[in-house]
Design an enzyme around this catalytic site. Structure first.
Site: not given
Lengths: 385, 100
Positions: A85, A334
């Site tokens: 991420c 996200h």
């Protein structure tokens, strides 16, 4: 090392875009960014692409030249960086080192992820591969469950409560509702957050960030040339990346992230500022507990006090330290590989006084914290105008 | 159960190609008691594809008596932080612990 500035920024909205491919999204963000920086593709000397799992999500590898060609970047070094991420935070960090060192002047960074073309269980499977596949993942761990164990331990050691976690979700949804480019523009109540469907106890659906498509881009250049490109360049005052052991079980204490502390320490030192001087921050709230721990690891609040501080409004738009004014990963969305650069774009909006309804009165110093996996990579960036 | 002992610094690991504390590659296998305590845990109600048939199930980070930590499945009744656990079985490279 010479001073570096962000001379252009641009992103796509984050959300579900069945008609846009990974390349469409990346090219849209990249071209918006070049336009924002009044730059043409031929001025770009190097290209860094942050992407976590394009090969698994859409079946395409060799992604940097694939995207670069769509942007008209001919012949320049094009490099993909993968750090879960924190992929585009890391891509930004490496682009920054390239400009700061004098190797290149004008460098483009794009972060992108196309996630929503896969069913949820498959997305969970792909995301889990950012953990230790022959250990925790083989035992059935998912990212929600790893952060659930982190939350459980934080509750055990510091008395953090589910209401504290829910307060983070309520605050980030309230901010995201004011962001026209957010994935989920909807305010939620504390009751909703507390009574959400359980995913991995104590985390409900409302404690988890969204599965999104999206892309974000920034253009970097030496500060001495910034005025050639932008009337409102943003200075990169501090940038640092740090790493830690991959498997959660191998960390000495799972209620703190050493990589966050290390990267933050370096970035604060480089910028010559203290945590209390930061006006606003975009923190990596992949799960509500992650925002609480980031507040503590960055020194915004003492250890163990992130939960009560969140519930008391410390990090709200009107609070002492506004956090995730964009809505964060929770509400803005996200798209994993786009998140790190997306945070920088959102800070740039605030620092340039272009954040609309959620604009802060005071936005001179902003901090972004981008976390990979369960803390094995962290990038901290401090921006000033 | 088998664990790995670092000849460089003396730490024990549940599984490891090299020592994350001292960098030594000299790890020797050792027999462990299979007893430990729950450091943290969670019950999953959603999972990755291969585990959907098992839902809901509990996983835990277990600290073995020998100091090594691992993420494992819990078999039988649910456990909480601090509870004593013992290795019940090992299946396809995954350890299942149950309340001691």
């Amino acid at each position: 090392m010479r001073p570096v500035s962000i001379i252009g920024a641009g992103k796509t909205p984050f959300g579900v875009f069945p008609d846009k491919s990974l390349r469409d999204l990346a090219a849209e963000a990249g071209s918006k960014c070049l336009k924002n920086g009044s730059a043409s593709p031929v001025q770009v000397e190097a290209f860094y692409l942050g992407n976590f799992a394009g090969p698994a999500f859409v079946g395409q590898n060799h992604l940097a030249p694939y995207v670069g060609a769509a942007l008209g970047l001919e012949g320049v070094p094009a490099t993909r960086i993968e750090a879960a991420c924190a992929s585009s935070g890391s891509a930004f960090f490496h682009a920054w080192t390239a400009v700061a060192s004098g190797a290149y002047d004008i460098v483009l960074v794009v972060g992108v992820e196309k996630m929503t073309s896969q069913p949820t269980a498959r997305v969970t499977d792909i995301l889990a591969s950012a953990g230790e596949v022959d250990g925790e993942v083989r035992a059935g761990a998912t990212f929600p469950s790893l952060f659930a164990m982190i939350a459980r331990r934080h509750m055990h050691q510091f008395g953090t409560r589910r209401e504290h976690l829910a307060a983070v979700a309520v605050k980030n949804h309230a901010n995201g509702a004011k962001n026209p480019e957010a994935h989920m523009r909807r305010a939620i109540t504390l009751e909703q957050a507390l009574n959400g469907r359980m995913i991995a106890d104590p985390l409900t659906l409302y404690d988890c960030s969204l599965v999104s498509d999206g892309a974000a881009a920034v253009l970097l250049g030496p500060t001495e040339r910034a005025a050639e490109f932008s009337p409102r360049p943003i200075r990169v005052l501090g940038a640092a990346q740090a790493s830690d052991r991959l498997a959660l079980a191998e960390k000495e204490d799972i209620t703190t992230f050493p990589a966050v502390r290390k990267a933050a320490g370096k970035a604060f030192q480089m910028a010559g500022v203290k945590p209390e001087e930061i006006d606003l921050a975009e923190l990596h709230d992949c799960f509500t507990i992650a925002e609480i721990i980031a507040m503590e690891d960055l020194g915004f609040v003492p250890r163990g006090e992130g939960g009560p501080a969140s519930a008391a409004g410390f990090s709200s738009l009107e609070g002492e330290k506004p956090i995730n004014t964009s809505g964060g990963l929770k509400s803005k969305g996200h798209p994993v590989g786009a998140t790190g650069v997306g945070q920088l774009c959102d800070l740039a909006l605030q620092l340039r006084c272009e954040a609309g309804e959620r604009q802060l009165a005071r936005a001179n110093l902003g901090l972004a914290q981008n976390l990979g996996g369960s803390g094995a990579t962290c990038v901290v960036t401090i921006l000033g105008r | 159960m088998t664990i790995f002992h670092c000849s460089g610094c003396g730490n024990n690991y549940a599984a490891r190609p090299g020592c994350c504390r001292c960098g030594s590659q000299e790890l020797r296998t050792r027999e462990a008691s299979g007893r430990g305590r729950v450091y943290s845990c969670t019950t999953l109600y959603a999972s990755a594809e291969p585990f959907e048939k098992d839902l809901p199930f509990q996983i835990a980070i277990i600290e073995l008596e020998e100091g090594a930590r691992l993420t494992a499945r819990i078999a039988g009744r649910a456990v909480g932080i601090g509870d004593g656990v013992i290795l019940a079985e090992e299946r396809d490279g995954v350890q299942f612990f149950s309340a001691a």
